[in-house]
Design an enzyme around this catalytic site. Sequence first.
Site, PDB file in Angstrom:
ATOM      1  N   LYS A 182     -13.603  -8.504  15.935  1.00 24.15           N
ATOM      2  CA  LYS A 182     -13.502  -9.971  15.990  1.00 24.15           C
ATOM      3  C   LYS A 182     -14.514 -10.523  16.999  1.00 24.15           C
ATOM      4  O   LYS A 182     -15.176 -11.539  16.756  1.00 24.15           O
ATOM      5  CB  LYS A 182     -12.091 -10.399  16.395  1.00 24.15           C
ATOM      6  CG  LYS A 182     -11.033 -10.016  15.377  1.00 24.15           C
ATOM      7  CD  LYS A 182      -9.612 -10.053  15.934  1.00 24.15           C
ATOM      8  CE  LYS A 182      -8.671  -9.282  15.009  1.00 24.15           C
ATOM      9  NZ  LYS A 182      -7.356  -8.975  15.611  1.00 24.15           N
ATOM     10  N   THR A 230      -9.515  -3.485  16.685  1.00 21.25           N
ATOM     11  CA  THR A 230      -9.935  -4.513  15.743  1.00 21.25           C
ATOM     12  C   THR A 230     -10.416  -5.750  16.508  1.00 21.25           C
ATOM     13  O   THR A 230     -11.232  -6.513  15.990  1.00 21.25           O
ATOM     14  CB  THR A 230      -8.781  -4.909  14.784  1.00 21.25           C
ATOM     15  OG1 THR A 230      -7.599  -5.092  15.562  1.00 21.25           O
ATOM     16  CG2 THR A 230      -8.544  -3.834  13.749  1.00 21.25           C
ATOM     17  N   LYS A 241      -6.110  -7.260  24.922  1.00 19.17           N
ATOM     18  CA  LYS A 241      -5.440  -6.219  24.138  1.00 19.17           C
ATOM     19  C   LYS A 241      -4.166  -5.858  24.872  1.00 19.17           C
ATOM     20  O   LYS A 241      -3.979  -6.272  26.024  1.00 19.17           O
ATOM     21  CB  LYS A 241      -6.326  -4.980  23.993  1.00 19.17           C
ATOM     22  CG  LYS A 241      -6.900  -4.484  25.331  1.00 19.17           C
ATOM     23  CD  LYS A 241      -7.926  -3.373  25.139  1.00 19.17           C
ATOM     24  CE  LYS A 241      -9.304  -3.858  24.747  1.00 19.17           C
ATOM     25  NZ  LYS A 241      -9.738  -3.455  23.415  1.00 19.17           N
ATOM     26  N   ARG A 242      -3.259  -5.120  24.216  1.00 19.99           N
ATOM     27  CA  ARG A 242      -2.074  -4.665  24.927  1.00 19.99           C
ATOM     28  C   ARG A 242      -2.468  -3.912  26.194  1.00 19.99           C
ATOM     29  O   ARG A 242      -3.513  -3.253  26.241  1.00 19.99           O
ATOM     30  CB  ARG A 242      -1.236  -3.745  24.021  1.00 19.99           C
ATOM     31  CG  ARG A 242      -0.414  -4.507  23.011  1.00 19.99           C
ATOM     32  CD  ARG A 242       0.627  -5.392  23.650  1.00 19.99           C
ATOM     33  NE  ARG A 242       1.735  -4.631  24.137  1.00 19.99           N
ATOM     34  CZ  ARG A 242       2.944  -4.605  23.589  1.00 19.99           C
ATOM     35  NH1 ARG A 242       3.207  -5.348  22.523  1.00 19.99           N
ATOM     36  NH2 ARG A 242       3.896  -3.869  24.099  1.00 19.99           N
ATOM     37  N   LYS A 300      -6.279   2.393  27.415  1.00 27.12           N
ATOM     38  CA  LYS A 300      -7.270   1.340  27.191  1.00 27.12           C
ATOM     39  C   LYS A 300      -8.060   1.035  28.476  1.00 27.12           C
ATOM     40  O   LYS A 300      -9.115   0.441  28.435  1.00 27.12           O
ATOM     41  CB  LYS A 300      -6.592   0.073  26.674  1.00 27.12           C
ATOM     42  CG  LYS A 300      -5.932   0.271  25.303  1.00 27.12           C
ATOM     43  CD  LYS A 300      -5.233  -0.996  24.835  1.00 27.12           C
ATOM     44  CE  LYS A 300      -4.436  -0.838  23.557  1.00 27.12           C
ATOM     45  NZ  LYS A 300      -5.247  -0.884  22.327  1.00 27.12           N
ATOM     46  N   HIS A 325      -2.102   5.360  12.675  1.00 28.61           N
ATOM     47  CA  HIS A 325      -2.807   4.448  13.584  1.00 28.61           C
ATOM     48  C   HIS A 325      -2.969   4.980  14.994  1.00 28.61           C
ATOM     49  O   HIS A 325      -3.229   4.203  15.915  1.00 28.61           O
ATOM     50  CB  HIS A 325      -2.060   3.113  13.682  1.00 28.61           C
ATOM     51  CG  HIS A 325      -2.027   2.337  12.413  1.00 28.61           C
ATOM     52  ND1 HIS A 325      -2.957   1.366  12.113  1.00 28.61           N
ATOM     53  CD2 HIS A 325      -1.200   2.397  11.364  1.00 28.61           C
ATOM     54  CE1 HIS A 325      -2.672   0.847  10.924  1.00 28.61           C
ATOM     55  NE2 HIS A 325      -1.602   1.459  10.461  1.00 28.61           N
TER      56      HIS A 325
HETATM   57  C1  475 Z   1      -4.290   1.166  17.347  1.00 28.12           C
HETATM   58  N1  475 Z   1       1.519  -0.045  17.454  1.00 28.12           N
HETATM   59  C2  475 Z   1      -5.619   0.462  17.200  1.00 28.12           C
HETATM   60  C3  475 Z   1      -4.696  -0.675  15.174  1.00 28.12           C
HETATM   61  O1  475 Z   1      -5.094   0.237  13.002  1.00 28.12           O
HETATM   62  C4  475 Z   1      -5.868   0.106  15.733  1.00 28.12           C
HETATM   63  C5  475 Z   1       3.218   1.662  17.793  1.00 28.12           C
HETATM   64  C6  475 Z   1       4.562   1.970  17.878  1.00 28.12           C
HETATM   65  C7  475 Z   1       5.485   0.984  17.767  1.00 28.12           C
HETATM   66  C8  475 Z   1       5.054  -0.292  17.568  1.00 28.12           C
HETATM   67  N2  475 Z   1       3.748  -0.599  17.474  1.00 28.12           N
HETATM   68  C9  475 Z   1       2.834   0.360  17.563  1.00 28.12           C
HETATM   69  C10 475 Z   1       0.447   0.731  17.297  1.00 28.12           C
HETATM   70  O2  475 Z   1       0.500   1.932  17.277  1.00 28.12           O
HETATM   71  C11 475 Z   1      -0.842   0.058  17.158  1.00 28.12           C
HETATM   72  O3  475 Z   1      -0.936  -1.163  17.260  1.00 28.12           O
HETATM   73  N3  475 Z   1      -1.903   0.833  16.903  1.00 28.12           N
HETATM   74  C12 475 Z   1      -3.225   0.258  16.753  1.00 28.12           C
HETATM   75  O4  475 Z   1      -3.481   0.049  15.379  1.00 28.12           O
HETATM   76  C13 475 Z   1      -4.839  -0.952  13.693  1.00 28.12           C
HETATM   77  O5  475 Z   1      -7.010  -0.684  15.605  1.00 28.12           O
HETATM   78  O6  475 Z   1      -6.642   1.310  17.660  1.00 28.12           O
HETATM   79  O7  475 Z   1      -4.010   1.405  18.708  1.00 28.12           O
END
Ligand code: 475
Length: 815
Positions: free
Chosen positions: A663, A659, A551-552, A557, A359
């Site tokens: 939405k 995502t 978003k976070r 970002k 991800h």
């Molecule tokens: C991406 N979270 C989005 C989304 O694929 C993408 C990392 C480490 C520890 C805890 N949480 C995380 C993520 O890496 C994360 O939320 N990644 C996101 O995944 C679904 O749409 O671009 O940043």
Amino acid sequence: MRSVGSTLADFEQDLISNLYYQRGTTLESASGSDGYQTLALTVRDRLVERYARTAAAHYEANPRFVYYLSAEYLLGRQLGQNLLYTDTERFVRPIAADLGVTLEDLESYDVEPGLGNGGLGRLAACLMDSMATLDIPAVGYGIRYEFGIFKQAFRDGAQVERPDDWTFYGNPWEFPAPDDRQVVGFYGTTAAALDDPTGLRRQWTPGEVVRGEPSHMLVPGYGTQTVNIIRLWQARASRQSFDLSRFGAGQYKEAVEDIVRAENISKVLYPDDSTEQGRELRLKQQYFLVACSLRDIIRRYRLRNTGWDAFPAKVVIQLNDTHPVMAVTELMRLLVDEYKLDWDLAWSITRRTFNYTCHTLLPEALETWPVAVVERLLPRHMEIIYAINHFFLQEVEATYPGDLDRLRRLSIIQEEPDKRVRMAHLAVVGSTAVNGVAELHTRLLAATTLRDFAELWPQKFHNVTNGVTPRRFVRLANPRLSELITERLGDESWLTDLDRLEGLAGVADDPAFLERWRAVKRANKVDLAAHVERSTGVVIDPDALCDVMIKRFHEYKRQHLKLLHVIMLFNRLREHPDLDVVPRTVLFGGKAAPGYHSMKLLLRLVNAVAETVNTDPVVSRRLKVVLPPDYNVTRAQWIIPAADLSEQISLAGKEASGTGNMKLALNGALTIGTLDGANIEIRDRVGADNFFLFGLDAQEAADLRRDYHPRAYYESDPDLRAAIDTIAAGTFAKGDRSLFAPVVDSMLGRDEYLALADYRAYLECQERVEHAWRDQEAWARMSVLNSARSGFFSSDRTVREYCDRIWRVEPVRVA
Ligand code: 475
């Protein structure tokens, strides 16, 4: 077994019965919370019956199951969803009205389980929803964190984190399953197994054991009978842990020490979003999850199957990022050490069982663990990792003889600057398929982050573009729009066949339809204004352009780029009070990781800018800035339907997919965005004319980064300079020039994500937005086309692609 009835009378009777026998109260003395809990139980009863039938159908069919392993699930509220999925809302409204309450009152007691940070956790929830809807036999596994993602509040504009005690009033949506508890070990020692001449089988004697107690949440499919589950593990001390003699001797703290240590494992969700926390407890959580889940998967497999040969045919495990990757090692340990399979067979089974979804592209987000930490906590797993790596590097050596540098790059063990286990490498080596989450992301993964692997095993790499569930994010979040769409398309089948939205394109030129489309958006904006006023005290104008960035908070970002635009507008309006600008409400939403100081300072700056803008008598007539606290799934469902403009402005090449972008587009917001993540695919589909594109592309950004001087942009662009100088002058800090100096220094010094380089293009693009907004009918047309052409972004399509290309599973219909 008595089955639940399907009439209003049955529902009413069950409510009364649950109120008496489950809540132990009466209509006369029931509290609001009793009302909610009773309703939840009554709705749950309807799901349980379907779940029982699903379990029976699955047992009968003995199908191939998808097991989704994820450290995070961001499920959102359950009541509204489950009323919809059981078609019982029509009963509840009249009953509630009779009792003098509204459904909305009852819903306010529904606590969202915040068992995730952001996109990754919400994606897991969307995929589970779509799997159930498509009748895919699946189980999600996760951790039942006692405290989920922290609650965000602001004190003097600064983020303060409060614990999220989400189960305080009890969670009516889950079932404990104590019979399926598991025992998990940590620490300890390993020794040679006497019966194994190869030395590959060894015996682990853990130094600490804890119990994993499961409970499950029901995951109903929409428009079908299937109800799958998400099984969540909670850590408990083994029963012997309470030291009665110490307690008797008055050593109360010591008496419960072991209990506390064990229960800490599932105490709290790590609230960092992509930066690694070098915490042993986190690794302990990860192993706890996979150890419990694999034992449960094997237990389930053995209900209907014997031997191991069929295991990969019946079990496919999807690893949601690297957090559950220790499962690869754990399955090897179980097969080799405990079930005495030989190494090669065990490895062949393991590799055929797992798949891995990545991800991220940020190198700092790729998880690694110090070898010393793994060795201490999981000594046997460290040995297994070395063995896996040894055989893997032999394979590499055979393919690229003498290429030492390549061996070093591919190795699961990083040697410099310190010895670490690279979890992504372990994931790729241990999996059949590896996928990225948007086309650009997959391409960049194969070209950069995992390049050597993509060269070695090109056929392993797949793209599966993310999607979102239209049930929650259109139907539940936006009932007005849903009704209009249903009326237009003739029925509700678009909810499970989202490409049918294309049917709206035909009326995108019909002024009467556009009028109704706009009326829906306006009504949603009125609702949002009420929420915003309640949470921030700020009154916003429902006719202003609703510009949202939710978003976070993360540097890549680029919330600061949005803020520079806001400050430019503020400066302009102050200088030219009569300037003809489009009235706008800029709405930010998001949390920053508690240890992410630069982003917490930026949150504070957003609040400070908001305060200054909103209290300026001249500026605030045309511009408002709001940051409602504690952005979560529930708030997303309020904000998204009201948005006109969706800010997707990450530096190209950094956002894996996004995502929220999907939405918002589905709900008729127009995107202003870079060529990043899934923005590219959104633009391809909705059409370049209906998308506000700006900025560097991924290649240009990578090139520019090599020799980048942010100051040059500051010096050559007067608007930019003025905006940054406004911050530096202390305008948003009552004259204090030091408070936000780090924000200024970071922009002028490093500007890691090239916000200054994209600033001018962004501004010009915002001018195109204003111009477009002035023609409300043309805007509405673009809005309709965004919804009409975003059907591709349903998570049903995403799940179908996983099924066809990676999982190779078939649906099982539940009678
Ligand atoms: C991406 N979270 C989005 C989304 O694929 C993408 C990392 C480490 C520890 C805890 N949480 C995380 C993520 O890496 C994360 O939320 N990644 C996101 O995944 C679904 O749409 O671009 O940043």
